[in-house]
Design a protein around this motif. Structure first.
Motif, PDB file in Angstrom:
ATOM      1  N   TYR A  28       5.589  -1.668  -3.325  1.00 19.71           N
ATOM      2  CA  TYR A  28       4.299  -2.240  -3.724  1.00 19.71           C
ATOM      3  C   TYR A  28       4.010  -2.023  -5.205  1.00 19.71           C
ATOM      4  O   TYR A  28       2.973  -2.474  -5.702  1.00 19.71           O
ATOM      5  CB  TYR A  28       3.165  -1.634  -2.890  1.00 19.71           C
ATOM      6  CG  TYR A  28       3.278  -1.925  -1.405  1.00 19.71           C
ATOM      7  CD1 TYR A  28       2.898  -3.146  -0.893  1.00 19.71           C
ATOM      8  CD2 TYR A  28       3.778  -0.972  -0.540  1.00 19.71           C
ATOM      9  CE1 TYR A  28       3.000  -3.413   0.463  1.00 19.71           C
ATOM     10  CE2 TYR A  28       3.883  -1.220   0.817  1.00 19.71           C
ATOM     11  CZ  TYR A  28       3.502  -2.446   1.311  1.00 19.71           C
ATOM     12  OH  TYR A  28       3.616  -2.706   2.654  1.00 19.71           O
ATOM     13  N   VAL A  62      -2.007  -3.888  -4.585  1.00 22.14           N
ATOM     14  CA  VAL A  62      -2.919  -3.170  -3.693  1.00 22.14           C
ATOM     15  C   VAL A  62      -3.303  -4.050  -2.499  1.00 22.14           C
ATOM     16  O   VAL A  62      -3.347  -3.586  -1.353  1.00 22.14           O
ATOM     17  CB  VAL A  62      -4.185  -2.725  -4.462  1.00 22.14           C
ATOM     18  CG1 VAL A  62      -5.239  -2.193  -3.502  1.00 22.14           C
ATOM     19  CG2 VAL A  62      -3.836  -1.668  -5.494  1.00 22.14           C
ATOM     20  N   ALA A  63      -3.564  -5.333  -2.762  1.00 20.12           N
ATOM     21  CA  ALA A  63      -3.937  -6.256  -1.686  1.00 20.12           C
ATOM     22  C   ALA A  63      -2.796  -6.430  -0.693  1.00 20.12           C
ATOM     23  O   ALA A  63      -3.020  -6.466   0.529  1.00 20.12           O
ATOM     24  CB  ALA A  63      -4.346  -7.601  -2.277  1.00 20.12           C
ATOM     25  N   ARG A  65      -0.411  -4.285  -0.046  1.00 21.64           N
ATOM     26  CA  ARG A  65      -0.275  -3.038   0.715  1.00 21.64           C
ATOM     27  C   ARG A  65      -1.338  -2.949   1.804  1.00 21.64           C
ATOM     28  O   ARG A  65      -1.043  -2.618   2.964  1.00 21.64           O
ATOM     29  CB  ARG A  65      -0.383  -1.843  -0.227  1.00 21.64           C
ATOM     30  CG  ARG A  65      -0.233  -0.494   0.475  1.00 21.64           C
ATOM     31  CD  ARG A  65      -0.803   0.619  -0.360  1.00 21.64           C
ATOM     32  NE  ARG A  65      -2.229   0.436  -0.605  1.00 21.64           N
ATOM     33  CZ  ARG A  65      -2.942   1.189  -1.447  1.00 21.64           C
ATOM     34  NH1 ARG A  65      -2.361   2.146  -2.128  1.00 21.64           N
ATOM     35  NH2 ARG A  65      -4.243   0.968  -1.601  1.00 21.64           N
ATOM     36  N   ASP A  66      -2.590  -3.247   1.455  1.00 22.38           N
ATOM     37  CA  ASP A  66      -3.678  -3.153   2.420  1.00 22.38           C
ATOM     38  C   ASP A  66      -3.509  -4.185   3.541  1.00 22.38           C
ATOM     39  O   ASP A  66      -3.845  -3.915   4.702  1.00 22.38           O
ATOM     40  CB  ASP A  66      -5.022  -3.345   1.729  1.00 22.38           C
ATOM     41  CG  ASP A  66      -5.363  -2.187   0.803  1.00 22.38           C
ATOM     42  OD1 ASP A  66      -4.677  -1.147   0.882  1.00 22.38           O
ATOM     43  OD2 ASP A  66      -6.306  -2.322  -0.009  1.00 22.38           O
ATOM     44  N   ASP A  68      -0.672  -5.291   4.714  1.00 29.02           N
ATOM     45  CA  ASP A  68       0.352  -4.774   5.617  1.00 29.02           C
ATOM     46  C   ASP A  68      -0.203  -3.682   6.518  1.00 29.02           C
ATOM     47  O   ASP A  68       0.148  -3.592   7.700  1.00 29.02           O
ATOM     48  CB  ASP A  68       1.536  -4.236   4.810  1.00 29.02           C
ATOM     49  CG  ASP A  68       2.601  -5.299   4.562  1.00 29.02           C
ATOM     50  OD1 ASP A  68       2.515  -6.367   5.202  1.00 29.02           O
ATOM     51  OD2 ASP A  68       3.495  -5.071   3.731  1.00 29.02           O
ATOM     52  N   LYS A  69      -1.068  -2.833   5.981  1.00 31.85           N
ATOM     53  CA  LYS A  69      -1.665  -1.772   6.791  1.00 31.85           C
ATOM     54  C   LYS A  69      -2.501  -2.364   7.929  1.00 31.85           C
ATOM     55  O   LYS A  69      -2.440  -1.895   9.077  1.00 31.85           O
ATOM     56  CB  LYS A  69      -2.535  -0.862   5.924  1.00 31.85           C
ATOM     57  CG  LYS A  69      -1.749   0.073   5.017  1.00 31.85           C
ATOM     58  CD  LYS A  69      -2.693   0.987   4.249  1.00 31.85           C
ATOM     59  CE  LYS A  69      -1.939   1.983   3.386  1.00 31.85           C
ATOM     60  NZ  LYS A  69      -2.864   2.887   2.646  1.00 31.85           N
ATOM     61  N   LEU A  70      -3.286  -3.378   7.614  1.00 26.57           N
ATOM     62  CA  LEU A  70      -4.114  -4.012   8.643  1.00 26.57           C
ATOM     63  C   LEU A  70      -3.250  -4.714   9.687  1.00 26.57           C
ATOM     64  O   LEU A  70      -3.527  -4.628  10.895  1.00 26.57           O
ATOM     65  CB  LEU A  70      -5.079  -5.009   7.992  1.00 26.57           C
ATOM     66  CG  LEU A  70      -6.180  -4.415   7.115  1.00 26.57           C
ATOM     67  CD1 LEU A  70      -6.959  -5.512   6.412  1.00 26.57           C
ATOM     68  CD2 LEU A  70      -7.126  -3.547   7.947  1.00 26.57           C
TER      69      LEU A  70
END
Length: 205
Positions: A28, A62-63, A65-66, A68-70
């Motif tokens: 990322y 950052v977007a 990464r976030d 993928d987390k969601l």
């Protein structure tokens, strides 16, 4: 119990891909501080435009990464539901979700009817939420229906429209009357003040 083997295989592949991205060093681009990546001791002496591209790239990373987390949370939730025997049940009405819907979108948690209802009640925002506060453009300085006769936001908007009038084309200012709310009441508090001198004299006996 329904056979969700194809959905489970798809979900496991998605989970594996996401975890690989998360585990891979530097995927990322967020391993180092932004100042280190720019080889700058400090960013305070730079004009914002000097690091505009780098800031955009950092925000994009950052977007991603976030996101993928969601998505990983959704995948884990679906796999747990398959193992627990609750997969394919609508989270809203408790009815079974059409297998064709789950085949097309294994992460679905709502049946098609509940999903349509949810989209009507909570439509996706295509514009920034801040616009609700900023609309109309003069909303924060609208002094109509008050005792204040100051030059407000509505008057400013009308002044700009007049300034941009095209000679010989917009002479009647018809476009200023397109919205009844823009009633050009600068300096007027009571309706009686809208009566002109000529109108008053014409009513005298």
């Amino acid at each position: 119990m329904a056979n969700w083997s194809s959905q489970k295989a798809w979900l496991e592949n998605v989970r594996s891909d996401i975890r690989n991205r998360m585990d891979r060093t530097g995927q990322y681009g967020l391993d180092d501080a932004m100042s280190d990546e720019l080889s700058e001791l400090s960013l305070y002496d730079n004009h914002p435009a000097d690091i505009g591209s780098e800031l955009f790239e950092r925000g994009k990373d950052v977007a991603l990464r976030d996101l993928d987390k969601l998505r990983l949370q959704e995948v884990d939730r679906a796999l747990d539901a398959i193992d627990g025997g609750t997969y394919g049940v609508c989270a809203e009405c408790g009815e079974r979700i059409d297998p064709d819907r789950l085949e097309a979108y294994p992460l679905a948690t709502l049946c098609i009817d509940c999903k349509r209802k949810d989209e009507r009640e909570h439509p996706d925002r295509s514009r920034p939420i801040e616009e609700e506060f900023l609309t109309p453009g003069f909303g924060r300085t609208d002094l109509d229906e008050t005792d204040n006769v100051a030059f407000d936001g509505e008057d400013s908007l009308q002044a700009v429209w007049r300034f941009n009038q095209r000679p010989g084309y917009d002479e009647e200012y018809d476009y200023l009357a397109q919205d009844d709310y823009l009633n050009d009441n600068e300096g007027i508090v009571d309706d009686v003040e809208k009566i002109t001198n000529d109108e008053y004299k014409s009513q005298l006996p």
